[in-house]
Design a protein around this motif. Sequence first.
Motif, PDB file in Angstrom:
ATOM      1  N   GLU A  21      43.025  47.242  43.904  1.00  0.00           N
ATOM      2  CA  GLU A  21      43.947  46.751  44.921  1.00  0.00           C
ATOM      3  C   GLU A  21      43.869  45.243  45.088  1.00  0.00           C
ATOM      4  O   GLU A  21      44.824  44.605  45.496  1.00  0.00           O
ATOM      5  CB  GLU A  21      43.672  47.444  46.250  1.00  0.00           C
ATOM      6  CG  GLU A  21      44.005  48.915  46.211  1.00  0.00           C
ATOM      7  CD  GLU A  21      43.719  49.607  47.531  1.00  0.00           C
ATOM      8  OE1 GLU A  21      43.510  48.920  48.541  1.00  0.00           O
ATOM      9  OE2 GLU A  21      43.716  50.838  47.533  1.00  0.00           O
ATOM     10  N   SER A  22      42.690  44.682  44.779  1.00  0.00           N
ATOM     11  CA  SER A  22      42.529  43.235  44.880  1.00  0.00           C
ATOM     12  C   SER A  22      41.354  42.788  44.029  1.00  0.00           C
ATOM     13  O   SER A  22      40.528  43.609  43.617  1.00  0.00           O
ATOM     14  CB  SER A  22      42.315  42.809  46.344  1.00  0.00           C
ATOM     15  OG  SER A  22      41.079  43.298  46.810  1.00  0.00           O
ATOM     16  N   PHE A  23      41.296  41.500  43.758  1.00  0.00           N
ATOM     17  CA  PHE A  23      40.169  40.911  43.050  1.00  0.00           C
ATOM     18  C   PHE A  23      39.970  39.497  43.571  1.00  0.00           C
ATOM     19  O   PHE A  23      40.846  38.928  44.222  1.00  0.00           O
ATOM     20  CB  PHE A  23      40.355  40.951  41.528  1.00  0.00           C
ATOM     21  CG  PHE A  23      41.553  40.220  41.001  1.00  0.00           C
ATOM     22  CD1 PHE A  23      41.442  38.921  40.516  1.00  0.00           C
ATOM     23  CD2 PHE A  23      42.805  40.829  40.972  1.00  0.00           C
ATOM     24  CE1 PHE A  23      42.541  38.245  40.025  1.00  0.00           C
ATOM     25  CE2 PHE A  23      43.911  40.168  40.474  1.00  0.00           C
ATOM     26  CZ  PHE A  23      43.775  38.862  40.003  1.00  0.00           C
ATOM     27  N   SER A  24      38.791  38.953  43.309  1.00  0.00           N
ATOM     28  CA  SER A  24      38.440  37.622  43.812  1.00  0.00           C
ATOM     29  C   SER A  24      38.587  36.574  42.720  1.00  0.00           C
ATOM     30  O   SER A  24      38.261  36.828  41.557  1.00  0.00           O
ATOM     31  CB  SER A  24      36.993  37.605  44.312  1.00  0.00           C
ATOM     32  OG  SER A  24      36.850  38.451  45.415  1.00  0.00           O
ATOM     33  N   ALA A  39      27.080  37.351  44.949  1.00  0.00           N
ATOM     34  CA  ALA A  39      27.479  38.743  45.234  1.00  0.00           C
ATOM     35  C   ALA A  39      28.969  39.020  45.054  1.00  0.00           C
ATOM     36  O   ALA A  39      29.502  39.920  45.692  1.00  0.00           O
ATOM     37  CB  ALA A  39      27.031  39.138  46.640  1.00  0.00           C
ATOM     38  N   LYS A  40      29.647  38.279  44.215  1.00  0.00           N
ATOM     39  CA  LYS A  40      31.073  38.532  43.995  1.00  0.00           C
ATOM     40  C   LYS A  40      31.344  39.311  42.710  1.00  0.00           C
ATOM     41  O   LYS A  40      32.458  39.733  42.467  1.00  0.00           O
ATOM     42  CB  LYS A  40      31.866  37.208  43.964  1.00  0.00           C
ATOM     43  CG  LYS A  40      31.989  36.574  45.329  1.00  0.00           C
ATOM     44  CD  LYS A  40      32.788  37.460  46.251  1.00  0.00           C
ATOM     45  CE  LYS A  40      32.849  36.889  47.643  1.00  0.00           C
ATOM     46  NZ  LYS A  40      33.406  37.805  48.604  1.00  0.00           N
ATOM     47  N   GLY A  41      30.351  39.458  41.849  1.00  0.00           N
ATOM     48  CA  GLY A  41      30.552  40.225  40.620  1.00  0.00           C
ATOM     49  C   GLY A  41      31.579  39.609  39.692  1.00  0.00           C
ATOM     50  O   GLY A  41      32.431  40.320  39.150  1.00  0.00           O
ATOM     51  N   PHE A  42      31.519  38.314  39.509  1.00  0.00           N
ATOM     52  CA  PHE A  42      32.468  37.656  38.607  1.00  0.00           C
ATOM     53  C   PHE A  42      32.260  38.134  37.174  1.00  0.00           C
ATOM     54  O   PHE A  42      31.129  38.409  36.759  1.00  0.00           O
ATOM     55  CB  PHE A  42      32.341  36.130  38.694  1.00  0.00           C
ATOM     56  CG  PHE A  42      32.871  35.575  39.983  1.00  0.00           C
ATOM     57  CD1 PHE A  42      34.227  35.553  40.238  1.00  0.00           C
ATOM     58  CD2 PHE A  42      32.013  35.092  40.957  1.00  0.00           C
ATOM     59  CE1 PHE A  42      34.732  35.062  41.437  1.00  0.00           C
ATOM     60  CE2 PHE A  42      32.496  34.598  42.151  1.00  0.00           C
ATOM     61  CZ  PHE A  42      33.857  34.588  42.396  1.00  0.00           C
ATOM     62  N   SER A  60      42.857  41.909  36.347  1.00  0.00           N
ATOM     63  CA  SER A  60      42.374  42.357  37.671  1.00  0.00           C
ATOM     64  C   SER A  60      40.847  42.334  37.763  1.00  0.00           C
ATOM     65  O   SER A  60      40.229  43.290  38.227  1.00  0.00           O
ATOM     66  CB  SER A  60      42.890  43.763  37.983  1.00  0.00           C
ATOM     67  OG  SER A  60      44.283  43.776  38.032  1.00  0.00           O
ATOM     68  N   GLN A  61      40.250  41.227  37.311  1.00  0.00           N
ATOM     69  CA  GLN A  61      38.797  41.067  37.368  1.00  0.00           C
ATOM     70  C   GLN A  61      38.435  39.833  38.176  1.00  0.00           C
ATOM     71  O   GLN A  61      39.132  38.817  38.097  1.00  0.00           O
ATOM     72  CB  GLN A  61      38.219  40.899  35.967  1.00  0.00           C
ATOM     73  CG  GLN A  61      38.340  42.103  35.085  1.00  0.00           C
ATOM     74  CD  GLN A  61      37.749  41.842  33.710  1.00  0.00           C
ATOM     75  OE1 GLN A  61      37.754  40.725  33.222  1.00  0.00           O
ATOM     76  NE2 GLN A  61      37.236  42.894  33.100  1.00  0.00           N
ATOM     77  N   ASN A  62      37.352  39.912  38.904  1.00  0.00           N
ATOM     78  CA  ASN A  62      36.853  38.736  39.613  1.00  0.00           C
ATOM     79  C   ASN A  62      36.545  37.655  38.584  1.00  0.00           C
ATOM     80  O   ASN A  62      35.886  37.922  37.582  1.00  0.00           O
ATOM     81  CB  ASN A  62      35.583  39.073  40.397  1.00  0.00           C
ATOM     82  CG  ASN A  62      35.835  40.066  41.511  1.00  0.00           C
ATOM     83  OD1 ASN A  62      36.969  40.413  41.817  1.00  0.00           O
ATOM     84  ND2 ASN A  62      34.773  40.527  42.128  1.00  0.00           N
ATOM     85  N   LEU A 110      37.277  30.187  47.490  1.00  0.00           N
ATOM     86  CA  LEU A 110      37.380  31.574  47.079  1.00  0.00           C
ATOM     87  C   LEU A 110      38.681  32.174  47.608  1.00  0.00           C
ATOM     88  O   LEU A 110      39.032  31.978  48.774  1.00  0.00           O
ATOM     89  CB  LEU A 110      36.178  32.345  47.633  1.00  0.00           C
ATOM     90  CG  LEU A 110      35.913  33.736  47.085  1.00  0.00           C
ATOM     91  CD1 LEU A 110      35.691  33.725  45.589  1.00  0.00           C
ATOM     92  CD2 LEU A 110      34.702  34.337  47.791  1.00  0.00           C
ATOM     93  N   TYR A 111      39.385  32.916  46.738  1.00  0.00           N
ATOM     94  CA  TYR A 111      40.643  33.553  47.108  1.00  0.00           C
ATOM     95  C   TYR A 111      40.571  35.047  46.783  1.00  0.00           C
ATOM     96  O   TYR A 111      39.939  35.439  45.808  1.00  0.00           O
ATOM     97  CB  TYR A 111      41.814  32.939  46.325  1.00  0.00           C
ATOM     98  CG  TYR A 111      42.096  31.508  46.690  1.00  0.00           C
ATOM     99  CD1 TYR A 111      43.018  31.190  47.663  1.00  0.00           C
ATOM    100  CD2 TYR A 111      41.394  30.479  46.057  1.00  0.00           C
ATOM    101  CE1 TYR A 111      43.249  29.856  48.018  1.00  0.00           C
ATOM    102  CE2 TYR A 111      41.632  29.150  46.410  1.00  0.00           C
ATOM    103  CZ  TYR A 111      42.558  28.864  47.378  1.00  0.00           C
ATOM    104  OH  TYR A 111      42.782  27.552  47.728  1.00  0.00           O
ATOM    105  N   THR A 112      41.263  35.837  47.578  1.00  0.00           N
ATOM    106  CA  THR A 112      41.421  37.262  47.289  1.00  0.00           C
ATOM    107  C   THR A 112      42.858  37.449  46.822  1.00  0.00           C
ATOM    108  O   THR A 112      43.807  37.037  47.499  1.00  0.00           O
ATOM    109  CB  THR A 112      41.171  38.120  48.543  1.00  0.00           C
ATOM    110  OG1 THR A 112      39.823  37.900  48.967  1.00  0.00           O
ATOM    111  CG2 THR A 112      41.369  39.600  48.254  1.00  0.00           C
ATOM    112  N   VAL A 113      43.026  38.050  45.650  1.00  0.00           N
ATOM    113  CA  VAL A 113      44.352  38.284  45.072  1.00  0.00           C
ATOM    114  C   VAL A 113      44.679  39.746  45.234  1.00  0.00           C
ATOM    115  O   VAL A 113      43.958  40.626  44.760  1.00  0.00           O
ATOM    116  CB  VAL A 113      44.373  37.882  43.577  1.00  0.00           C
ATOM    117  CG1 VAL A 113      45.765  38.118  42.995  1.00  0.00           C
ATOM    118  CG2 VAL A 113      43.943  36.436  43.390  1.00  0.00           C
TER     119      VAL A 113
END
Length: 192
Positions: free
Chosen positions: A9-12, A57-60, A149-151, A187-190
């Motif tokens: 639904e979203s990624f960073s 902790a963002k799991g890029f 759709s990946q951080n 940081l942005y949430t897409v």
Amino acid sequence: MMRKKMSVESFSVLLARHPPVQKREGYCYGITDLPLQSPQEKTMEDTLAKWLTLCQAKGFKKVYTSPLQRCFLPARLLANRLGLPLWVDHHVRELNFGEWEGQAWNKISSVLLQQWVNSPWEFTPPGGESASMLLTRLKKFVTHLQEQSQNCIIITHGGPLRMLPALLAARKPDCLADPLAMGEARLYTVRI
């Protein structure tokens, strides 16, 4: 039994602008490959420390960078520290100012500069790119990000950073928006 594909639904996305560069005040540069400001080690470490704090902790999954050294060098260091793959992508390269590259702003035709000010989306510096051309590049890149759709982390320039936040939020971009300062990140949430 068939498994349903999980939809994201979203990624960073961490958008970052390269650290300060060695430049002469009053000169036009876009794709000119300027080196980072001295002392590089201190500036780079300060910048990386800020970026690493935002990455916690963002799991890029990967780091994207412009091919220009002012982005590539810190992006490579960041990718190495995080153990992530580094992807060089020309879509996030700075605006090409063509014949204006490396020229003093006060030596460029005032008539042409006024045309650029009056119509930044359409005006193209001789041999360069318009803001519309940059936008086309960035739209392709954002489409790729949405498909992945990946951080991820993107290290880029002021020009792309004027438009990318709006594109990531599915809003109309402003080519005159204030970009992040050199060395800063956000940081942005897409949302998909």
